[in-house]
Write a protein that holds these residues in place. Sequence first.
Motif, PDB file in Angstrom:
ATOM      1  N   LYS A  21       0.961  -1.484   0.424  1.00 15.66           N
ATOM      2  CA  LYS A  21      -0.122  -0.281   0.123  1.00 15.66           C
ATOM      3  C   LYS A  21       0.717   1.269  -0.255  1.00 15.66           C
ATOM      4  O   LYS A  21       2.297   1.333   0.475  1.00 15.66           O
ATOM      5  CB  LYS A  21      -1.166   0.121   1.206  1.00 15.66           C
ATOM      6  CG  LYS A  21       0.015   0.383   2.559  1.00 15.66           C
ATOM      7  CD  LYS A  21       0.012   1.201   3.081  1.00 15.66           C
ATOM      8  CE  LYS A  21       1.380   1.548   3.765  1.00 15.66           C
ATOM      9  NZ  LYS A  21       1.882   1.536   5.085  1.00 15.66           N
ATOM     10  N   HIS A  28       0.804   8.263  11.031  1.00 15.96           N
ATOM     11  CA  HIS A  28       0.774   8.409  12.445  1.00 15.96           C
ATOM     12  C   HIS A  28      -0.447   8.978  12.725  1.00 15.96           C
ATOM     13  O   HIS A  28      -0.928   8.497  13.764  1.00 15.96           O
ATOM     14  CB  HIS A  28       2.063   9.252  12.647  1.00 15.96           C
ATOM     15  CG  HIS A  28       2.914   8.812  12.299  1.00 15.96           C
ATOM     16  ND1 HIS A  28       3.764   7.298  13.237  1.00 15.96           N
ATOM     17  CD2 HIS A  28       4.648   8.658  11.085  1.00 15.96           C
ATOM     18  CE1 HIS A  28       5.071   7.073  12.552  1.00 15.96           C
ATOM     19  NE2 HIS A  28       5.143   7.958  11.583  1.00 15.96           N
ATOM     20  N   GLY A 121       7.835   1.555   3.852  1.00 11.39           N
ATOM     21  CA  GLY A 121       6.710   1.286   4.252  1.00 11.39           C
ATOM     22  C   GLY A 121       5.210   1.898   3.324  1.00 11.39           C
ATOM     23  O   GLY A 121       4.300   2.689   3.264  1.00 11.39           O
ATOM     24  N   GLY A 123       3.513  -1.023   3.320  1.00 13.56           N
ATOM     25  CA  GLY A 123       2.950  -2.192   3.927  1.00 13.56           C
ATOM     26  C   GLY A 123       3.108  -3.467   4.692  1.00 13.56           C
ATOM     27  O   GLY A 123       2.455  -4.594   4.868  1.00 13.56           O
ATOM     28  N   PRO A 174      -0.534  -0.724  16.131  1.00 16.15           N
ATOM     29  CA  PRO A 174      -0.890  -0.263  14.658  1.00 16.15           C
ATOM     30  C   PRO A 174      -2.296  -0.152  14.624  1.00 16.15           C
ATOM     31  O   PRO A 174      -3.014  -0.215  15.761  1.00 16.15           O
ATOM     32  CB  PRO A 174      -0.707  -2.156  14.002  1.00 16.15           C
ATOM     33  CG  PRO A 174      -1.073  -2.921  15.437  1.00 16.15           C
ATOM     34  CD  PRO A 174       0.068  -1.948  16.102  1.00 16.15           C
ATOM     35  N   SER A 175      -2.192   0.532  13.578  1.00 19.96           N
ATOM     36  CA  SER A 175      -4.189   1.506  13.452  1.00 19.96           C
ATOM     37  C   SER A 175      -4.963   0.804  13.060  1.00 19.96           C
ATOM     38  O   SER A 175      -5.441   0.588  12.761  1.00 19.96           O
ATOM     39  CB  SER A 175      -4.020   3.167  12.657  1.00 19.96           C
ATOM     40  OG  SER A 175      -3.604   2.473  11.996  1.00 19.96           O
ATOM     41  N   ARG A 222      14.100   0.966   7.924  1.00 20.37           N
ATOM     42  CA  ARG A 222      13.954   1.526   9.219  1.00 20.37           C
ATOM     43  C   ARG A 222      13.038   0.644   9.618  1.00 20.37           C
ATOM     44  O   ARG A 222      12.189   0.024   9.396  1.00 20.37           O
ATOM     45  CB  ARG A 222      13.576   2.945   9.744  1.00 20.37           C
ATOM     46  CG  ARG A 222      12.351   3.279   9.008  1.00 20.37           C
ATOM     47  CD  ARG A 222      11.891   2.622   7.504  1.00 20.37           C
ATOM     48  NE  ARG A 222      10.193   3.421   7.277  1.00 20.37           N
ATOM     49  CZ  ARG A 222       9.168   2.492   7.729  1.00 20.37           C
ATOM     50  NH1 ARG A 222       9.972   1.596   8.286  1.00 20.37           N
ATOM     51  NH2 ARG A 222       7.928   2.755   7.613  1.00 20.37           N
ATOM     52  N   SER A 224       9.340   0.638  11.555  1.00 20.97           N
ATOM     53  CA  SER A 224       7.455   1.103  11.820  1.00 20.97           C
ATOM     54  C   SER A 224       7.889   1.377  13.084  1.00 20.97           C
ATOM     55  O   SER A 224       7.486   2.432  13.535  1.00 20.97           O
ATOM     56  CB  SER A 224       6.719   0.515  11.504  1.00 20.97           C
ATOM     57  OG  SER A 224       7.062   0.746   9.575  1.00 20.97           O
ATOM     58  N   ALA A 311       5.562   4.944   7.976  1.00 22.99           N
ATOM     59  CA  ALA A 311       5.876   5.241   9.143  1.00 22.99           C
ATOM     60  C   ALA A 311       7.264   6.689   9.398  1.00 22.99           C
ATOM     61  O   ALA A 311       7.417   6.999   9.776  1.00 22.99           O
ATOM     62  CB  ALA A 311       6.635   3.981   9.631  1.00 22.99           C
TER      63      ALA A 311
END
Length: 367
Positions: A21, A28, A121, A123, A174-175, A222, A224, A311
Amino acid sequence: MEGKVSKERKIGIAKVRTPGKVIISGEHSVVYHKSALVMAINLFTEAQVTVFSREEQPPSIEVKIFQRVSGEVICLYEPGETNDQKEAKLIEHIIQDCNLIPQHKITLLVEISSQIPIGAGLGSSAAYSIALSGALYLGIQLYLGNQCNLTKASLNHKVSRYADVLERLIHTNPSGVDVAISLNGGMLTFLKGETPAQNQITLLPDASNSLNMILVNTNKARNSKLTIEAVMKLRDEQKERFENLIAKIGKLTELVIEQYTIPEQQDQLLLLQMIEENHFLLKELGVSCTEIETILQILSKFGISAKLTGAGGGGCVVGFITKEQVVEDDSLQKELKQSGFSLFSGIELSQGGMTFEISTEKEISKL
Ligand SMILES: Nc1ncnc2c1ncn2[C@@H]1O[C@H](COP(=O)(O)OP(=O)(O)O)[C@@H](O)[C@H]1O
Ligand SMILES: C[C@@](O)(CCOP(=O)(O)O)CC(=O)O
Protein backbone atom coordinates in the motif's frame (compact mmCIF):
# COMPACT_ATOMS: atom_id res chain seq x y z
CA MET A 1 11.46 -29.13 0.83
CA GLU A 2 9.13 -32.05 0.15
CA GLY A 3 12.01 -34.53 0.63
CA LYS A 4 12.10 -33.68 4.35
CA VAL A 5 8.57 -34.97 4.90
CA SER A 6 8.57 -38.13 2.78
CA LYS A 7 6.76 -40.17 5.49
CA GLU A 8 3.80 -37.86 5.37
CA ARG A 9 0.68 -37.87 3.21
CA LYS A 10 0.18 -34.69 1.20
CA ILE A 11 -3.39 -33.38 1.55
CA GLY A 12 -3.23 -30.24 -0.56
CA ILE A 13 -1.88 -26.77 -1.16
CA ALA A 14 -3.30 -23.30 -0.50
CA LYS A 15 -1.97 -19.93 -1.68
CA VAL A 16 -2.69 -16.47 -0.38
CA ARG A 17 -1.65 -13.32 -2.25
CA THR A 18 -2.08 -9.82 -0.94
CA PRO A 19 -0.91 -6.31 -1.96
CA GLY A 20 1.21 -3.58 -0.38
CA LYS A 21 0.00 0.00 0.00
CA VAL A 22 0.77 3.69 -0.20
CA ILE A 23 -0.65 6.04 2.43
CA ILE A 24 -1.69 9.18 0.55
CA SER A 25 -2.49 11.09 3.72
CA GLY A 26 -2.84 10.38 7.43
CA GLU A 27 0.14 8.28 8.52
CA HIS A 28 0.73 8.49 12.28
CA SER A 29 -2.39 10.62 12.90
CA VAL A 30 -4.43 7.50 11.97
CA VAL A 31 -3.01 5.78 15.08
CA TYR A 32 -4.69 8.56 17.12
CA HIS A 33 -8.17 8.15 15.60
CA LYS A 34 -7.90 10.53 12.63
CA SER A 35 -8.88 9.43 9.11
CA ALA A 36 -6.33 8.14 6.59
CA LEU A 37 -6.54 7.86 2.80
CA VAL A 38 -4.73 4.84 1.43
CA MET A 39 -4.40 2.86 -1.79
CA ALA A 40 -3.29 -0.70 -2.57
CA ILE A 41 -0.43 -1.03 -5.06
CA ASN A 42 0.64 -3.72 -7.51
CA LEU A 43 3.43 -5.19 -5.34
CA PHE A 44 2.41 -8.43 -3.63
CA THR A 45 3.35 -10.87 -0.88
CA GLU A 46 2.43 -14.51 -1.40
CA ALA A 47 2.33 -17.43 1.04
CA GLN A 48 1.94 -21.00 -0.16
CA VAL A 49 1.16 -23.70 2.38
CA THR A 50 1.57 -27.41 1.69
CA VAL A 51 -0.43 -29.56 4.10
CA PHE A 52 0.68 -33.01 5.22
CA SER A 53 -0.96 -35.52 7.51
CA ARG A 54 1.64 -37.64 9.37
CA GLU A 55 1.19 -41.27 10.21
CA GLU A 56 3.97 -41.80 12.73
CA GLN A 57 3.85 -40.80 16.42
CA PRO A 58 3.99 -38.52 18.36
CA PRO A 59 0.98 -36.41 17.56
CA SER A 60 1.84 -32.75 17.04
CA ILE A 61 1.07 -29.74 14.91
CA GLU A 62 4.31 -28.79 13.17
CA VAL A 63 4.73 -25.57 11.24
CA LYS A 64 7.80 -24.59 9.23
CA ILE A 65 8.05 -21.22 7.50
CA PHE A 66 10.49 -20.54 4.69
CA GLN A 67 11.12 -17.44 2.64
CA ARG A 68 12.29 -17.39 -0.94
CA VAL A 69 14.63 -14.43 -1.57
CA SER A 70 16.37 -14.15 -4.98
CA GLY A 71 16.12 -17.91 -5.54
CA GLU A 72 17.54 -18.75 -2.07
CA VAL A 73 15.39 -20.40 0.61
CA ILE A 74 15.80 -19.03 4.14
CA CYS A 75 14.15 -20.61 7.19
CA LEU A 76 12.04 -18.03 9.06
CA TYR A 77 10.56 -20.37 11.66
CA GLU A 78 11.01 -23.95 12.83
CA PRO A 79 9.44 -25.51 15.90
CA GLY A 80 11.58 -26.03 18.99
CA GLU A 81 14.39 -23.56 19.46
CA THR A 82 12.56 -20.45 18.29
CA ASN A 83 9.40 -20.49 20.40
CA ASP A 84 9.73 -16.92 21.63
CA GLN A 85 9.29 -15.70 18.04
CA LYS A 86 6.31 -13.66 16.94
CA GLU A 87 5.45 -16.37 14.39
CA ALA A 88 5.23 -18.95 17.25
CA LYS A 89 2.72 -16.73 19.05
CA LEU A 90 0.61 -16.38 15.90
CA ILE A 91 0.65 -20.15 15.30
CA GLU A 92 -0.41 -20.78 18.93
CA HIS A 93 -3.21 -18.24 18.59
CA ILE A 94 -4.57 -19.76 15.35
CA ILE A 95 -4.35 -23.34 16.67
CA GLN A 96 -6.37 -22.34 19.74
CA ASP A 97 -8.89 -20.34 17.73
CA CYS A 98 -9.42 -23.30 15.38
CA ASN A 99 -9.83 -25.65 18.38
CA LEU A 100 -7.13 -27.87 16.96
CA ILE A 101 -6.32 -30.44 19.65
CA PRO A 102 -2.72 -31.71 20.01
CA GLN A 103 -3.77 -35.27 19.06
CA HIS A 104 -3.59 -34.24 15.41
CA LYS A 105 -0.54 -35.16 13.37
CA ILE A 106 -0.19 -32.34 10.90
CA THR A 107 2.70 -30.60 9.16
CA LEU A 108 2.25 -27.21 7.48
CA LEU A 109 5.10 -26.06 5.24
CA VAL A 110 4.71 -22.37 4.43
CA GLU A 111 6.75 -20.63 1.76
CA ILE A 112 6.70 -16.84 1.65
CA SER A 113 7.76 -14.78 -1.35
CA SER A 114 7.41 -11.02 -1.55
CA GLN A 115 7.82 -8.18 -4.03
CA ILE A 116 7.28 -5.57 -1.30
CA PRO A 117 10.54 -4.16 0.09
CA ILE A 118 10.70 -4.72 3.85
CA GLY A 119 10.79 -1.65 6.08
CA ALA A 120 10.07 0.77 3.23
CA GLY A 121 6.68 2.10 4.37
CA LEU A 122 4.80 0.08 1.73
CA GLY A 123 3.01 -2.19 4.19
CA SER A 124 5.25 -5.26 4.00
CA SER A 125 4.52 -6.25 7.59
CA ALA A 126 0.74 -6.16 7.08
CA ALA A 127 1.00 -8.10 3.80
CA TYR A 128 3.26 -10.66 5.50
CA SER A 129 0.85 -10.91 8.45
CA ILE A 130 -2.13 -11.46 6.13
CA ALA A 131 -0.41 -13.92 3.80
CA LEU A 132 1.00 -16.00 6.66
CA SER A 133 -2.22 -15.96 8.70
CA GLY A 134 -4.28 -16.86 5.65
CA ALA A 135 -1.96 -19.71 4.70
CA LEU A 136 -1.98 -21.16 8.23
CA TYR A 137 -5.76 -20.90 8.54
CA LEU A 138 -6.39 -22.42 5.11
CA GLY A 139 -3.84 -25.17 5.81
CA ILE A 140 -5.70 -26.16 8.96
CA GLN A 141 -9.07 -26.05 7.17
CA LEU A 142 -7.66 -28.28 4.43
CA TYR A 143 -6.39 -30.75 7.03
CA LEU A 144 -9.81 -30.77 8.73
CA GLY A 145 -11.55 -31.23 5.36
CA ASN A 146 -13.47 -27.96 5.85
CA GLN A 147 -12.46 -26.24 2.62
CA CYS A 148 -15.95 -26.58 1.10
CA ASN A 149 -17.48 -24.58 3.98
CA LEU A 150 -15.17 -21.61 3.48
CA THR A 151 -16.61 -18.34 2.24
CA LYS A 152 -14.62 -15.26 1.25
CA ALA A 153 -16.37 -13.23 3.96
CA SER A 154 -15.55 -15.70 6.73
CA LEU A 155 -11.93 -15.92 5.55
CA ASN A 156 -11.58 -12.15 5.47
CA HIS A 157 -12.99 -11.95 8.98
CA LYS A 158 -10.62 -14.60 10.39
CA VAL A 159 -7.55 -13.34 8.54
CA SER A 160 -8.08 -9.72 9.57
CA ARG A 161 -8.17 -10.80 13.25
CA TYR A 162 -5.11 -13.06 12.96
CA ALA A 163 -3.11 -10.51 10.93
CA ASP A 164 -3.87 -7.92 13.59
CA VAL A 165 -2.31 -10.22 16.21
CA LEU A 166 0.94 -10.48 14.20
CA GLU A 167 0.96 -6.77 13.32
CA ARG A 168 0.71 -5.96 17.05
CA LEU A 169 3.72 -8.19 17.69
CA ILE A 170 5.71 -6.49 14.88
CA HIS A 171 4.63 -2.90 15.67
CA THR A 172 3.85 -1.40 19.05
CA ASN A 173 0.48 0.07 18.31
CA PRO A 174 -0.70 -0.37 14.71
CA SER A 175 -3.80 1.52 13.62
CA GLY A 176 -5.02 -1.37 11.45
CA VAL A 177 -5.00 0.72 8.24
CA ASP A 178 -2.35 -1.45 6.55
CA VAL A 179 -4.25 -4.69 7.18
CA ALA A 180 -7.51 -3.07 6.01
CA ILE A 181 -6.11 -1.89 2.66
CA SER A 182 -4.17 -5.06 1.95
CA LEU A 183 -7.28 -7.20 2.58
CA ASN A 184 -9.63 -5.00 0.54
CA GLY A 185 -7.41 -3.60 -2.21
CA GLY A 186 -8.40 -0.48 -4.19
CA MET A 187 -8.58 2.78 -2.34
CA LEU A 188 -10.21 3.44 1.01
CA THR A 189 -10.54 5.75 3.96
CA PHE A 190 -9.85 4.31 7.38
CA LEU A 191 -10.81 5.57 10.82
CA LYS A 192 -9.56 3.62 13.83
CA GLY A 193 -12.24 2.76 16.40
CA GLU A 194 -11.90 2.11 20.12
CA THR A 195 -11.73 -1.61 19.26
CA PRO A 196 -10.74 -3.21 15.89
CA ALA A 197 -14.42 -4.16 15.38
CA GLN A 198 -15.28 -0.44 15.49
CA ASN A 199 -12.81 0.57 12.76
CA GLN A 200 -14.59 2.46 9.97
CA ILE A 201 -13.50 1.40 6.50
CA THR A 202 -15.02 3.18 3.50
CA LEU A 203 -14.13 1.77 0.09
CA LEU A 204 -13.80 4.40 -2.65
CA PRO A 205 -14.75 2.46 -5.78
CA ASP A 206 -14.79 5.47 -8.09
CA ALA A 207 -11.97 7.45 -6.52
CA SER A 208 -10.30 8.73 -9.61
CA ASN A 209 -8.05 11.72 -9.37
CA SER A 210 -6.27 13.64 -12.04
CA LEU A 211 -2.86 13.32 -10.38
CA ASN A 212 -0.15 10.84 -11.39
CA MET A 213 1.93 9.19 -8.69
CA ILE A 214 5.61 8.26 -8.46
CA LEU A 215 7.38 6.36 -5.71
CA VAL A 216 11.00 6.74 -4.62
CA ASN A 217 12.82 4.52 -2.12
CA THR A 218 15.46 6.11 0.13
CA ASN A 219 16.88 2.57 0.43
CA LYS A 220 17.31 3.42 4.10
CA ALA A 221 15.72 0.51 5.92
CA ARG A 222 13.99 1.41 9.13
CA ASN A 223 11.60 -0.10 11.54
CA SER A 224 8.05 1.26 11.78
CA LYS A 225 7.96 0.20 15.45
CA LEU A 226 10.76 2.63 16.38
CA THR A 227 9.19 5.54 14.47
CA ILE A 228 5.77 4.88 16.01
CA GLU A 229 7.41 4.74 19.46
CA ALA A 230 9.21 8.06 18.80
CA VAL A 231 5.82 9.67 18.11
CA MET A 232 4.43 8.13 21.31
CA LYS A 233 7.38 9.67 23.18
CA LEU A 234 6.52 13.09 21.73
CA ARG A 235 2.91 12.57 22.89
CA ASP A 236 4.12 11.81 26.42
CA GLU A 237 6.76 14.55 26.62
CA GLN A 238 5.26 17.43 24.58
CA LYS A 239 1.53 16.82 24.75
CA GLU A 240 0.37 20.20 23.40
CA ARG A 241 2.74 20.22 20.43
CA PHE A 242 1.83 16.61 19.62
CA GLU A 243 -1.93 17.22 19.80
CA ASN A 244 -1.63 20.34 17.67
CA LEU A 245 0.28 18.49 14.92
CA ILE A 246 -2.00 15.44 14.95
CA ALA A 247 -5.08 17.69 14.76
CA LYS A 248 -3.59 19.61 11.81
CA ILE A 249 -2.70 16.40 9.91
CA GLY A 250 -6.18 15.06 10.68
CA LYS A 251 -7.88 18.19 9.25
CA LEU A 252 -5.62 18.26 6.21
CA THR A 253 -6.35 14.59 5.50
CA GLU A 254 -10.11 15.28 5.59
CA LEU A 255 -9.56 17.94 2.89
CA VAL A 256 -7.40 15.55 0.82
CA ILE A 257 -10.16 12.90 1.09
CA GLU A 258 -12.67 15.47 -0.25
CA GLN A 259 -10.38 16.04 -3.23
CA TYR A 260 -10.52 12.33 -4.00
CA THR A 261 -14.23 11.83 -3.32
CA ILE A 262 -16.10 15.01 -4.34
CA PRO A 263 -15.43 15.63 -8.07
CA GLU A 264 -16.84 19.19 -7.94
CA GLN A 265 -14.20 20.10 -5.35
CA GLN A 266 -11.23 18.82 -7.30
CA ASP A 267 -8.46 21.37 -7.54
CA GLN A 268 -5.17 19.81 -8.58
CA LEU A 269 -2.96 22.70 -7.49
CA LEU A 270 -4.62 22.87 -4.08
CA LEU A 271 -4.15 19.13 -3.66
CA LEU A 272 -0.43 19.42 -4.50
CA GLN A 273 -0.09 22.18 -1.90
CA MET A 274 -1.82 19.97 0.67
CA ILE A 275 0.62 17.12 -0.06
CA GLU A 276 3.53 19.48 0.66
CA GLU A 277 1.85 20.81 3.80
CA ASN A 278 1.27 17.24 4.95
CA HIS A 279 4.98 16.49 4.62
CA PHE A 280 5.90 19.65 6.52
CA LEU A 281 3.67 18.54 9.43
CA LEU A 282 5.16 15.02 9.39
CA LYS A 283 8.64 16.58 9.50
CA GLU A 284 7.55 18.66 12.50
CA LEU A 285 6.34 15.42 14.09
CA GLY A 286 9.94 14.20 13.80
CA VAL A 287 9.48 11.36 11.32
CA SER A 288 11.44 12.68 8.34
CA CYS A 289 15.18 12.15 7.85
CA THR A 290 18.05 13.55 5.75
CA GLU A 291 17.51 11.07 2.91
CA ILE A 292 13.80 11.89 2.62
CA GLU A 293 14.55 15.62 2.61
CA THR A 294 17.17 15.15 -0.14
CA ILE A 295 14.64 13.27 -2.28
CA LEU A 296 12.10 16.05 -1.75
CA GLN A 297 14.66 18.62 -2.92
CA ILE A 298 15.44 16.58 -6.06
CA LEU A 299 11.75 16.06 -6.84
CA SER A 300 10.99 19.72 -6.32
CA LYS A 301 13.59 20.63 -9.01
CA PHE A 302 11.46 18.51 -11.39
CA GLY A 303 8.27 20.25 -10.25
CA ILE A 304 7.03 17.26 -8.23
CA SER A 305 5.18 17.78 -4.94
CA ALA A 306 5.96 14.98 -2.52
CA LYS A 307 5.73 13.64 1.02
CA LEU A 308 7.03 10.69 2.96
CA THR A 309 4.70 7.71 3.01
CA GLY A 310 4.33 5.14 5.80
CA ALA A 311 6.06 5.47 9.14
CA GLY A 312 8.98 7.59 7.82
CA GLY A 313 12.52 7.74 9.21
CA GLY A 314 13.61 6.24 5.86
CA GLY A 315 11.50 4.12 3.54
CA CYS A 316 9.65 5.72 0.63
CA VAL A 317 8.56 9.09 -0.67
CA VAL A 318 5.42 9.48 -2.79
CA GLY A 319 5.37 12.26 -5.40
CA PHE A 320 2.39 13.67 -7.31
CA ILE A 321 2.16 15.44 -10.64
CA THR A 322 -0.74 16.60 -12.75
CA LYS A 323 -1.51 14.61 -15.92
CA GLU A 324 -0.46 17.62 -17.99
CA GLN A 325 2.96 17.90 -16.31
CA VAL A 326 5.91 16.48 -18.27
CA VAL A 327 8.76 15.02 -16.23
CA GLU A 328 12.09 14.05 -17.78
CA ASP A 329 12.10 10.53 -16.41
CA ASP A 330 15.67 9.69 -17.45
CA SER A 331 17.20 12.79 -15.85
CA LEU A 332 15.14 12.27 -12.70
CA GLN A 333 16.11 8.61 -12.48
CA LYS A 334 19.79 9.51 -13.01
CA GLU A 335 19.82 12.19 -10.33
CA LEU A 336 18.05 9.97 -7.79
CA LYS A 337 20.38 7.05 -8.53
CA GLN A 338 23.47 9.25 -8.10
CA SER A 339 22.33 9.99 -4.55
CA GLY A 340 21.65 6.30 -3.81
CA PHE A 341 17.86 6.39 -4.24
CA SER A 342 15.60 4.24 -6.46
CA LEU A 343 12.65 5.30 -8.55
CA PHE A 344 10.04 2.51 -8.78
CA SER A 345 8.65 1.93 -12.22
CA GLY A 346 5.19 0.66 -13.11
CA ILE A 347 3.65 1.20 -9.68
CA GLU A 348 -0.11 1.51 -9.93
CA LEU A 349 -3.33 0.95 -8.03
CA SER A 350 -4.20 -2.67 -7.28
CA GLN A 351 -7.98 -2.98 -7.48
CA GLY A 352 -7.82 -6.42 -5.88
CA GLY A 353 -7.00 -7.17 -2.25
CA MET A 354 -6.24 -10.55 -0.72
CA THR A 355 -6.94 -13.57 -2.95
CA PHE A 356 -6.89 -17.31 -2.22
CA GLU A 357 -6.44 -20.48 -4.14
CA ILE A 358 -6.89 -23.98 -2.70
CA SER A 359 -6.05 -27.26 -4.36
CA THR A 360 -6.58 -30.72 -2.94
CA GLU A 361 -5.86 -34.04 -4.64
CA LYS A 362 -9.31 -33.80 -6.24
CA GLU A 363 -10.18 -30.18 -6.85
CA ILE A 364 -8.96 -26.63 -7.35
CA SER A 365 -11.04 -23.78 -6.01
CA LYS A 366 -10.44 -20.05 -6.15
CA LEU A 367 -11.98 -17.70 -3.62
N1 LIG B 1 8.19 -10.66 3.68
C1 LIG B 1 8.44 -10.68 4.99
N2 LIG B 1 8.93 -11.78 5.57
C2 LIG B 1 9.17 -11.82 6.88
N3 LIG B 1 8.96 -10.80 7.73
C3 LIG B 1 8.48 -9.69 7.22
C4 LIG B 1 8.19 -9.56 5.83
N4 LIG B 1 7.73 -8.33 5.63
C5 LIG B 1 7.71 -7.72 6.82
N5 LIG B 1 8.17 -8.53 7.78
C6 LIG B 1 8.28 -8.18 9.23
O1 LIG B 1 7.88 -6.84 9.35
C7 LIG B 1 8.96 -6.00 9.78
C8 LIG B 1 9.00 -4.73 8.94
O2 LIG B 1 7.82 -4.08 9.14
P1 LIG B 1 7.76 -2.49 9.15
O3 LIG B 1 8.91 -1.96 9.94
O4 LIG B 1 6.39 -2.11 9.57
O5 LIG B 1 8.00 -2.13 7.65
P2 LIG B 1 6.94 -1.95 6.49
O6 LIG B 1 6.73 -0.47 6.43
O7 LIG B 1 7.62 -2.47 5.29
O8 LIG B 1 5.69 -2.68 6.86
C9 LIG B 1 10.21 -6.83 9.53
O9 LIG B 1 11.21 -6.48 10.45
C10 LIG B 1 9.70 -8.25 9.73
O10 LIG B 1 9.63 -8.58 11.11
C1 LIG C 1 2.79 5.13 10.87
C2 LIG C 1 1.58 4.31 10.49
O1 LIG C 1 0.46 5.20 10.37
C3 LIG C 1 1.76 3.61 9.14
C4 LIG C 1 2.94 2.67 9.12
O2 LIG C 1 3.10 2.12 7.82
P1 LIG C 1 4.38 1.22 7.49
O3 LIG C 1 4.53 0.18 8.59
O4 LIG C 1 5.55 2.12 7.44
O5 LIG C 1 4.09 0.56 6.17
C5 LIG C 1 1.30 3.32 11.61
C6 LIG C 1 -0.06 2.67 11.56
O6 LIG C 1 -1.01 3.24 11.01
O7 LIG C 1 -0.19 1.57 12.11
